[in-house]
Design an enzyme around this catalytic site. Structure first.
Site, PDB file in Angstrom:
ATOM      1  N   SER A 159      -6.061  -0.633   0.777  1.00 26.81           N
ATOM      2  CA  SER A 159      -4.847  -2.083   0.028  1.00 26.81           C
ATOM      3  C   SER A 159      -4.145  -2.645   0.784  1.00 26.81           C
ATOM      4  O   SER A 159      -3.657  -3.515   1.185  1.00 26.81           O
ATOM      5  CB  SER A 159      -4.867  -1.988  -1.417  1.00 26.81           C
ATOM      6  OG  SER A 159      -3.571  -0.959  -1.237  1.00 26.81           O
ATOM      7  N   LYS A 181       2.225  -1.770  -3.906  1.00 27.08           N
ATOM      8  CA  LYS A 181       1.857  -2.763  -3.230  1.00 27.08           C
ATOM      9  C   LYS A 181       2.844  -4.223  -3.158  1.00 27.08           C
ATOM     10  O   LYS A 181       4.127  -3.956  -3.126  1.00 27.08           O
ATOM     11  CB  LYS A 181       0.980  -3.291  -4.395  1.00 27.08           C
ATOM     12  CG  LYS A 181       0.046  -3.212  -5.126  1.00 27.08           C
ATOM     13  CD  LYS A 181      -0.904  -2.832  -4.654  1.00 27.08           C
ATOM     14  CE  LYS A 181      -1.862  -1.621  -5.465  1.00 27.08           C
ATOM     15  NZ  LYS A 181      -3.167  -1.339  -4.439  1.00 27.08           N
TER      16      LYS A 181
END
Length: 217
Positions: free
Chosen positions: A79, A123
């Site tokens: 990600s 993230k």
């Protein structure tokens, strides 16, 4: 006899004086040696205590440093590509958010919903308390301004940002750089992230794949 007796008494007296002086000198030498030995022992003890102090201080500094900026974890999933790759080792700064708050652009490590049984998520912060966010035509808008620099593609799935979302006092919005292969705040299962769930800021990475060793950008 009287003269001879006087001489003998003189010699005895003189011999006694010499003996007394000899004993005094011996005592003085013994006392001097004891004092020197005592001073030497004090110096050695001070030196040993100094070494113990510095060893303890060094260990304490090392432990504090490891706790604050030396915690290491691994990126799970793709990600955050191309900046961070699956399995890549990263180091966290655990103290920075104790004196400040996460900022837009920070790469953070957190536990979703504070679930300690979950693996760490890595993230990027794209929204901070008070920001209003939404996604339109594959583009993220924050307070009416477009944010495209972090992502490697247009955003295919807006998730909860299909509508405007205004972040509360202790809410942060995070999205993976590889936005179309990331489970992040757009998902209702993850949602916004509270500061208390953030473990730290990713600040350094080890080399892995096409990603070189260096600071996390």
């Amino acid at each position: 006899m009287t003269e001879l007796g006087n001489r003998l008494r003189f010699y005895k007296c003189t011999d006694g004086i010499y003996r007394r002086e000899g004993l005094l000198m011996a005592r003085r030498k013994g006392l001097s040696f004891y004092q020197k030995k005592k001073k030497l022992n004090v110096v050695i003890i001070r030196e040993i205590m100094s070494w113990i102090f510095w060893i303890f201080a060094s260990m304490l500094v090392a432990v504090v440093t490891m706790f604050c900026v030396g915690m290491r974890t691994s990126v799970i999933g793709s990600s955050m590509e191309p900046g961070l790759y699956n399995g890549q080792k990263i180091f966290l700064n655990r103290i920075v958010y104790g004196v400040s708050s996460p900022k837009e652009g920070d790469v953070v490590v957190f536990l979703p919903n504070g679930n300690e049984k979950s693996h760490y998520y890595v993230k990027r912060v794209v929204g901070v308390p008070g920001d209003t966010l939404y996604i339109k035509n594959g583009i993220l808008y924050v307070n009416g301004e477009t944010v495209e620099a972090y992502f490697n593609d247009r955003i295919a799935e807006p998730g909860i940002l299909a509508d405007e979302v205004t972040l509360g006092e202790d809410e942060y919005f995070v999205i993976g750089d590889n936005c179309n292969n990331s489970e992040d705040s757009r998902s209702a299962n993850i949602g916004t992230v509270k500061k208390e769930y953030i473990i730290g800021k990713a600040w350094f990475k080890m080399a892995s794949g096409d990603s070189d060793i260096g600071f996390v950008e």
